[in-house]
Design an enzyme around this catalytic site. Structure first.
Site, PDB file in Angstrom:
ATOM      1  N   ASP A 113      -3.075   8.437   4.004  1.00  0.00           N
ATOM      2  CA  ASP A 113      -2.501   8.535   5.355  1.00  0.00           C
ATOM      3  C   ASP A 113      -0.971   8.648   5.305  1.00  0.00           C
ATOM      4  O   ASP A 113      -0.332   9.014   6.286  1.00  0.00           O
ATOM      5  CB  ASP A 113      -2.916   7.333   6.220  1.00  0.00           C
ATOM      6  CG  ASP A 113      -2.465   5.980   5.676  1.00  0.00           C
ATOM      7  OD1 ASP A 113      -1.910   5.933   4.551  1.00  0.00           O
ATOM      8  OD2 ASP A 113      -2.680   4.961   6.364  1.00  0.00           O
TER       9      ASP A 113
ATOM     10  N   TYR B  86       6.332   9.566  -3.302  1.00  0.00           N
ATOM     11  CA  TYR B  86       4.867   9.517  -3.455  1.00  0.00           C
ATOM     12  C   TYR B  86       4.184  10.345  -2.369  1.00  0.00           C
ATOM     13  O   TYR B  86       3.375  11.241  -2.664  1.00  0.00           O
ATOM     14  CB  TYR B  86       4.372   8.062  -3.406  1.00  0.00           C
ATOM     15  CG  TYR B  86       2.869   7.933  -3.179  1.00  0.00           C
ATOM     16  CD1 TYR B  86       1.957   8.415  -4.113  1.00  0.00           C
ATOM     17  CD2 TYR B  86       2.369   7.340  -2.007  1.00  0.00           C
ATOM     18  CE1 TYR B  86       0.585   8.310  -3.899  1.00  0.00           C
ATOM     19  CE2 TYR B  86       1.007   7.234  -1.789  1.00  0.00           C
ATOM     20  CZ  TYR B  86       0.112   7.715  -2.733  1.00  0.00           C
ATOM     21  OH  TYR B  86      -1.235   7.626  -2.516  1.00  0.00           O
TER      22      TYR B  86
ATOM     23  N   LYS C 144       1.891  13.811  -2.548  1.00  0.00           N
ATOM     24  CA  LYS C 144       0.505  13.905  -2.050  1.00  0.00           C
ATOM     25  C   LYS C 144       0.408  14.979  -0.961  1.00  0.00           C
ATOM     26  O   LYS C 144      -0.551  15.740  -0.904  1.00  0.00           O
ATOM     27  CB  LYS C 144       0.026  12.554  -1.497  1.00  0.00           C
ATOM     28  CG  LYS C 144      -0.185  11.464  -2.532  1.00  0.00           C
ATOM     29  CD  LYS C 144      -1.271  11.745  -3.550  1.00  0.00           C
ATOM     30  CE  LYS C 144      -2.682  11.737  -2.980  1.00  0.00           C
ATOM     31  NZ  LYS C 144      -3.704  11.870  -4.040  1.00  0.00           N
TER      32      LYS C 144
HETATM   33  P1  NAD Z   1      -4.650   4.031  -9.326  1.00  0.00           P
HETATM   34  O1  NAD Z   1      -3.192   4.153  -9.609  1.00  0.00           O
HETATM   35  O2  NAD Z   1      -5.314   2.702  -9.366  1.00  0.00           O
HETATM   36  O3  NAD Z   1      -5.468   4.970 -10.344  1.00  0.00           O
HETATM   37  C1  NAD Z   1      -5.051   6.263 -10.679  1.00  0.00           C
HETATM   38  C2  NAD Z   1      -5.872   6.710 -11.888  1.00  0.00           C
HETATM   39  O4  NAD Z   1      -5.453   8.060 -12.222  1.00  0.00           O
HETATM   40  C3  NAD Z   1      -5.648   5.852 -13.142  1.00  0.00           C
HETATM   41  O5  NAD Z   1      -6.878   5.577 -13.759  1.00  0.00           O
HETATM   42  C4  NAD Z   1      -4.778   6.737 -14.024  1.00  0.00           C
HETATM   43  O6  NAD Z   1      -4.983   6.508 -15.410  1.00  0.00           O
HETATM   44  C5  NAD Z   1      -5.241   8.132 -13.617  1.00  0.00           C
HETATM   45  N1  NAD Z   1      -4.213   9.154 -13.866  1.00  0.00           N
HETATM   46  C6  NAD Z   1      -2.900   9.104 -13.504  1.00  0.00           C
HETATM   47  N2  NAD Z   1      -2.269  10.234 -13.921  1.00  0.00           N
HETATM   48  C7  NAD Z   1      -3.218  11.006 -14.524  1.00  0.00           C
HETATM   49  C8  NAD Z   1      -3.203  12.280 -15.124  1.00  0.00           C
HETATM   50  N3  NAD Z   1      -2.070  12.989 -15.212  1.00  0.00           N
HETATM   51  N4  NAD Z   1      -4.347  12.787 -15.631  1.00  0.00           N
HETATM   52  C9  NAD Z   1      -5.502  12.067 -15.564  1.00  0.00           C
HETATM   53  N5  NAD Z   1      -5.575  10.855 -15.016  1.00  0.00           N
HETATM   54  C10 NAD Z   1      -4.449  10.325 -14.493  1.00  0.00           C
HETATM   55  O7  NAD Z   1      -4.859   4.753  -7.931  1.00  0.00           O
HETATM   56  P2  NAD Z   1      -5.858   4.408  -6.733  1.00  0.00           P
HETATM   57  O8  NAD Z   1      -5.235   3.386  -5.883  1.00  0.00           O
HETATM   58  O9  NAD Z   1      -7.213   4.195  -7.278  1.00  0.00           O
HETATM   59  O10 NAD Z   1      -5.811   5.791  -5.933  1.00  0.00           O
HETATM   60  C11 NAD Z   1      -6.706   6.844  -6.244  1.00  0.00           C
HETATM   61  C12 NAD Z   1      -6.434   8.027  -5.330  1.00  0.00           C
HETATM   62  O11 NAD Z   1      -6.604   7.625  -3.979  1.00  0.00           O
HETATM   63  C13 NAD Z   1      -5.009   8.576  -5.436  1.00  0.00           C
HETATM   64  O12 NAD Z   1      -5.079   9.970  -5.338  1.00  0.00           O
HETATM   65  C14 NAD Z   1      -4.304   7.971  -4.244  1.00  0.00           C
HETATM   66  O13 NAD Z   1      -3.252   8.825  -3.804  1.00  0.00           O
HETATM   67  C15 NAD Z   1      -5.430   7.908  -3.243  1.00  0.00           C
HETATM   68  N6  NAD Z   1      -5.310   6.850  -2.223  1.00  0.00           N
HETATM   69  C16 NAD Z   1      -5.073   5.553  -2.601  1.00  0.00           C
HETATM   70  C17 NAD Z   1      -5.000   4.565  -1.619  1.00  0.00           C
HETATM   71  C18 NAD Z   1      -4.776   3.110  -1.982  1.00  0.00           C
HETATM   72  O14 NAD Z   1      -4.579   2.291  -1.088  1.00  0.00           O
HETATM   73  N7  NAD Z   1      -4.832   2.729  -3.256  1.00  0.00           N
HETATM   74  C19 NAD Z   1      -5.159   4.899  -0.274  1.00  0.00           C
HETATM   75  C20 NAD Z   1      -5.404   6.243   0.063  1.00  0.00           C
HETATM   76  C21 NAD Z   1      -5.480   7.201  -0.924  1.00  0.00           C
END
Ligand code: NAD
Ligand code: TYD
Length: 351
Positions: free
Chosen positions: A133, A157, A161
């Site tokens: 969001d 960030y 995105k």
């Molecule tokens: P996180 O940081 O916990 O996990 C990210 C994962 O991506 C890790 O396992 C990391 O090793 C892997 N990664 C990073 N760079 C990489 C690369 N170059 N190649 C392969 N793997 C790679 O993130 P999260 O909180 O689980 O978020 C996951 C997705 O959801 C993201 O795209 C984030 O933008 C989105 N998102 C997160 C939230 C939140 O509150 N956490 C909310 C909305 C959307």
């Protein structure tokens, strides 16, 4: 058998999604591509690591040769793309990593999907991009983010995105790649890396460390339990309309300070500490640069079209989350005994 490439499956949300899909859909093969950055943790996936419909590949989504090989070797039909650099504070100190993974990595996957899938006219293919969001910017006291709210990202960030979302839509429009994007609010729950607000504060309370609240603690976030996000992704993946966007949110807004007070009170009870003990750890620190004031998602579209709504009340979700961190101290210890604690302590001058 369907072959689904999930990227970032060793991270917080990705690991919940991988576990859900591997166990629920034994007719799918789940290929998890993850670079295992500081945020990726294979401990999150212990319960599925030996299952026959699960494959783990350590690698970078920016690696074109590897991505091409994976599409060929595993005849990938669908991508659910979560891999990303995900922490706003790190994006302020290191924006280039965010452009690289979040923009170039997404582009690498999109382009390979286009090349591999164009051959049979994209039949039964889907590129599902998981977004946030935060691309919509920051709200004042009223209003909600809707699917057609103009993009207005304000941190490196969210800018990265937003850029990746634009590339996904551009590939849908220009090359007919079948895509879906979901934009979700802040997640919380088990397995979240302890640099994010909720696990950080749970861990600090357990260890009697200061709780650094940025600014006055009045910024507002809309919190969703991570398993409810995974359920929404499952639903959208199977029933969502192609080339659509769906917002996913908790209808659950909290100022940071009120949220922390709930966590402190719950932790005092669990640790048999006198009421008010944990609140004494609250420390107001310098505000985050460009700190977005308020996020609030309107997920009515997802409810009306696909019937999704959050299953957990926040009080229940936070209780479950705290219990998980209490019962999985080894998970947290493995992280904080590594380089991370040093990184964190230096940031806040904790001796
Ligand atoms: P996180 O940081 O916990 O996990 C990210 C994962 O991506 C890790 O396992 C990391 O090793 C892997 N990664 C990073 N760079 C990489 C690369 N170059 N190649 C392969 N793997 C790679 O993130 P999260 O909180 O689980 O978020 C996951 C997705 O959801 C993201 O795209 C984030 O933008 C989105 N998102 C997160 C939230 C939140 O509150 N956490 C909310 C909305 C959307
Ligand atoms: P965070 O978990 O980093 O998620 P995001 O910035 O993507 O919303 O932070 C949630 C809120 O908590 C945000 O308003 C920043 C604030 N915050 C603190 O006050 N102190 C902290 O130590 C952290 C990590 C976050």
């Amino acid at each position: 058998m369907k072959n689904i490439l999930i990227t970032g499956g060793a991270g917080f949300i990705g690991s919940h999604l991988v576990k859900l899909f591997v166990k629920k859909y034994t007719n799918y093969r789940i290929i998890n591509l993850d670079k295992l950055t500081y945020a990726g943790n294979l401990q999150n996936l212990k319960s599925v690591e030996n299952l026959s419909n699960y494959v783990f590949i350590k690698g970078d989504i920016c690696d074109k040769v590897l991505v091409e090989k994976i599409f060929k070797d595993y005849s990938i039909d669908s991508v659910i793309h979560l891999a990303a650099e995900s922490h706003v504070d790190r994006s302020i100190t290191n924006p280039f990593d965010f452009a690289q993974t979040n923009v170039m990595g997404t582009l690498t996957l999109l382009n390979q999907a286009k090349i591999s899938w164009a051959i049979d006219g994209f039949k039964d293919k889907l590129f599902y991009h998981i977004s946030t969001d935060e691309v919509y910017g920051s709200l004042g006291k009223t209003g909600y983010f809707l699917e057609d709210t103009p993009y207005d990202p304000k941190s490196p960030y969210s800018a990265s995105k937003a850029s990746s979302d634009h590339f996904v839509r551009a590939y849908g429009n220009t090359f007919n790649l079948p895509t879906i994007i979901t934009n979700c609010s802040n997640n919380y729950g088990p397995n979240q890396f302890p640099e994010k607000l909720i696990p950080l504060f749970i861990n600090n309370i357990m260890n009697n460390k200061p709780l650094p609240i940025y600014g006055k603690g009045l910024n507002i976030r809309d919190w969703l339990y991570v398993k409810d996000h995974a359920i929404a992704i499952d639903l959208v993946f199977h029933k969502g309309k192609l080339n659509e966007t769906y917002n996913i949110g908790g209808f659950n807004e909290w100022t940071n300070i009120d949220l922390i007070k709930v966590i402190c009170a719950t932790m005092d009870k669990k640790l048999n500490r006198k009421t008010g003990t944990s609140e004494k750890l609250i420390t107001f620190v310098k505000d985050r640069a460009g700190h977005d004031m308020r996020y609030a998602i309107d997920s009515t579209k997802l409810f009306e079209e696909l019937g999704w709504k959050p299953s957990l009340q926040f009080e229940e979700g936070i209780e479950k989350t705290i219990d998980w961190y209490f019962n999985n101290k080894d998970w947290m210890d493995n992280i904080v005994n590594g380089d991370y604690q040093d990184y964190y302590d230096k940031q806040y001058n904790i001796k």
